[in-house]
Design a protein around this motif. Structure first.
Motif, PDB file in Angstrom:
ATOM      1  N   UNK A  77       0.783  -1.226   0.000  1.00 50.48           N
ATOM      2  CA  UNK A  77       0.000   0.000   0.000  1.00 50.48           C
ATOM      3  C   UNK A  77       0.813   1.274   0.000  1.00 50.48           C
ATOM      4  N   UNK A  78       2.106   1.193  -0.312  1.00 51.41           N
ATOM      5  CA  UNK A  78       2.934   2.399  -0.309  1.00 51.41           C
ATOM      6  C   UNK A  78       2.593   3.315  -1.484  1.00 51.41           C
ATOM      7  N   UNK A 158      15.579   2.847 -13.698  1.00 48.81           N
ATOM      8  CA  UNK A 158      16.399   3.546 -12.701  1.00 48.81           C
ATOM      9  C   UNK A 158      15.519   4.471 -11.865  1.00 48.81           C
ATOM     10  N   UNK A 159      14.554   5.107 -12.504  1.00 50.36           N
ATOM     11  CA  UNK A 159      13.643   5.962 -11.752  1.00 50.36           C
ATOM     12  C   UNK A 159      12.780   5.132 -10.804  1.00 50.36           C
ATOM     13  N   UNK A 160      12.400   3.922 -11.204  1.00 51.25           N
ATOM     14  CA  UNK A 160      11.650   3.040 -10.311  1.00 51.25           C
ATOM     15  C   UNK A 160      12.481   2.675  -9.086  1.00 51.25           C
ATOM     16  N   UNK A 161      13.767   2.438  -9.287  1.00 49.57           N
ATOM     17  CA  UNK A 161      14.637   2.176  -8.136  1.00 49.57           C
ATOM     18  C   UNK A 161      14.718   3.368  -7.207  1.00 49.57           C
ATOM     19  N   UNK A 162      14.745   4.559  -7.779  1.00 51.70           N
ATOM     20  CA  UNK A 162      14.767   5.785  -6.968  1.00 51.70           C
ATOM     21  C   UNK A 162      13.468   5.939  -6.188  1.00 51.70           C
ATOM     22  N   UNK A 163      12.354   5.515  -6.789  1.00 52.91           N
ATOM     23  CA  UNK A 163      11.061   5.558  -6.101  1.00 52.91           C
ATOM     24  C   UNK A 163      11.079   4.631  -4.878  1.00 52.91           C
ATOM     25  N   UNK A 164      11.697   3.471  -4.997  1.00 54.55           N
ATOM     26  CA  UNK A 164      11.824   2.585  -3.833  1.00 54.55           C
ATOM     27  C   UNK A 164      12.566   3.292  -2.708  1.00 54.55           C
ATOM     28  N   UNK A 165      13.594   4.047  -3.048  1.00 56.84           N
ATOM     29  CA  UNK A 165      14.357   4.781  -2.035  1.00 56.84           C
ATOM     30  C   UNK A 165      13.505   5.905  -1.446  1.00 56.84           C
ATOM     31  N   UNK A 176      20.927  -1.407  -0.348  1.00 60.44           N
ATOM     32  CA  UNK A 176      20.537  -2.006   0.932  1.00 60.44           C
ATOM     33  C   UNK A 176      19.115  -2.560   0.856  1.00 60.44           C
ATOM     34  N   UNK A 177      18.219  -1.844   0.189  1.00 55.73           N
ATOM     35  CA  UNK A 177      16.844  -2.338   0.022  1.00 55.73           C
ATOM     36  C   UNK A 177      16.852  -3.676  -0.700  1.00 55.73           C
ATOM     37  N   UNK A 178      17.609  -3.775  -1.779  1.00 50.74           N
ATOM     38  CA  UNK A 178      17.665  -5.025  -2.544  1.00 50.74           C
ATOM     39  C   UNK A 178      18.266  -6.154  -1.711  1.00 50.74           C
ATOM     40  N   UNK A 179      19.307  -5.839  -0.974  1.00 51.77           N
ATOM     41  CA  UNK A 179      19.946  -6.851  -0.135  1.00 51.77           C
ATOM     42  C   UNK A 179      18.986  -7.380   0.915  1.00 51.77           C
TER      43      UNK A 179
END
Length: 376
Positions: A77-78, A158-165, A176-179
């Motif tokens: 739900x983020x 890459x922008x999707x990865x930034x959204x996770x951050x 760190x999130x992926x790990x």
């Protein structure tokens, strides 16, 4: 499985090595979650034979890792698939991209152009995710979001990865999130985004003499120098072994859960695995399609960082004989995985020595069709 037919998979790859198309490769084939065939062939560097524990740069296969955690965040739900990108990356909505949603980013329909490095970022800075995200947000729309499909290579994911951050409740960086949320729970102990340049198991990016072109030195410099231990490129700098990739594909084969870890809900997985780009062609390959007089490449993008087989006779990395529900991920020029639920077959292919463009899709199609021919 027909053992003689399985041997043809290795023979075909050995033929590519003998002819100078590639240097080496590792192949894993599983049926019902049980490994039925594995081979490591050729070399991955001078005087270094390919082995099962080599760590390959997965290239755009990395997108499937990033997509998995985006979907996990949706389950939590983020944010939602229709959340505007501008709400998650402030400033993105300028220059004609205001309508772009998370789903548009995942399906390469957000209006971004094809590109590995955005304007204002040098190849040496490609692993600086915050810098790269800011540069991507400033790119003017190449088309109205949702109207066309252009594979974005190193921009959208890459922008999707930034959204996770940006949305991480623990304030972690991307690596760190992926790990924490993907690699450790699935038992992928040999996987990471970024890898020390001196790691003895790292497979260097290479081109054979047959495939060397004018851009080769710049490409080698970026992949073999800029992709260091600290680089964060959610679209393409995951390193992994073939067994770790298999652990990941097992989670998808099981509709989102493996190793006792629920990566995503079955309901969201079933939705994500569908074709989310309809009949749109993937325009990123238009130049090669026209130059080689090929049929348009139908995009068939899922929300899983790759493709679905679909129906009809058109080029597909899944293999022509794969069932329509088969999903794949492709790492530009060198890697790929395929999961066919009807035949309960998984194929993973990791190689050293680039074959760029659609010829890599054609190679994966050949390998996967040979593997499917072994199914009794």
């Amino acid at each position: 499985m027909d053992s003689a037919a399985l041997d043809r998979v290795g023979a075909s790859t050995q033929g590519d090595i003998n002819s100078g198309r590639i240097l080496g490769a590792s192949i894993l084939i599983a049926r019902g979650g049980q490994i039925v065939y594995r081979r490591s062939l050729g070399t991955v560097a001078a005087d270094r034979p390919a082995t099962d524990d080599d760590k390959y740069l997965l290239m755009s296969m990395s997108k499937s890792f990033t997509a998995a955690l985006i979907l996990r965040a949706v389950d939590q739900g983020r944010f939602g698939l229709d959340t505007r990108v501008d709400d998650l990356v402030p400033g993105f909505g300028t220059a004609g991209k205001g309508r772009a949603t998370l789903r548009h980013l995942m399906t390469h329909t957000a209006g971004l152009p094809f590109g590995m490095v955005p304007p204002g970022v040098t190849p040496a800075q490609i692993g600086d995710l915050p810098r790269k995200a800011a540069a991507i947000a400033a790119i003017p729309a190449a088309f109205a979001p949702g109207a066309r499909c252009v594979y974005t290579s190193g921009l959208g994911y890459d922008l999707l990865g930034h959204i996770l951050v940006n949305t991480d409740p623990k304030g972690r960086n991307f690596r760190k999130i992926m790990h924490d949320d993907l690699f450790v729970p699935l038992g992928m102990t040999d996987s990471s985004f970024g890898l020390p340049l001196d790691d003895p198991r790292r497979v260097p990016v290479s081109f054979t003499e047959q495939n060397t072109g004018p851009t080769t030195p710049a490409m080698l410099g970026m992949f073999n120098q800029a992709f260091d231990a600290d680089a964060e490129v959610p679209s393409g700098n995951a390193y992994s072994t073939i067994d770790d990739v298999f652990r990941f594909t097992e989670a998808l084969r099981s509709r989102g859960t493996a190793n006792g870890y629920r990566l995503m809900s079955p309901a969201l997985f079933d939705y994500a695995r569908q074709n989310h780009t309809g009949e749109l062609p993937n325009e990123a390959f238009n130049f090669e399609v026209q130059a080689r007089n090929l049929d348009p490449l139908i995009a068939n993008f899922t929300l899983l960082g790759g493709y679905v087989r679909g129906t009809g006779h058109s080029l597909t990395s899944a293999g022509y004989t794969a069932s329509p529900e088969t999903i794949t991920a492709v790492g530009g020029a060198s890697t790929g995985w395929m999961i066919d639920p009807q035949h309960d077959l998984t194929v993973i292919y990791l190689s050293a020595g680039f074959i760029e463009g659609l010829r890599h899709f054609e190679r994966l199609q050949r390998i996967n069709d040979l593997a499917l021919a072994a199914v009794s």
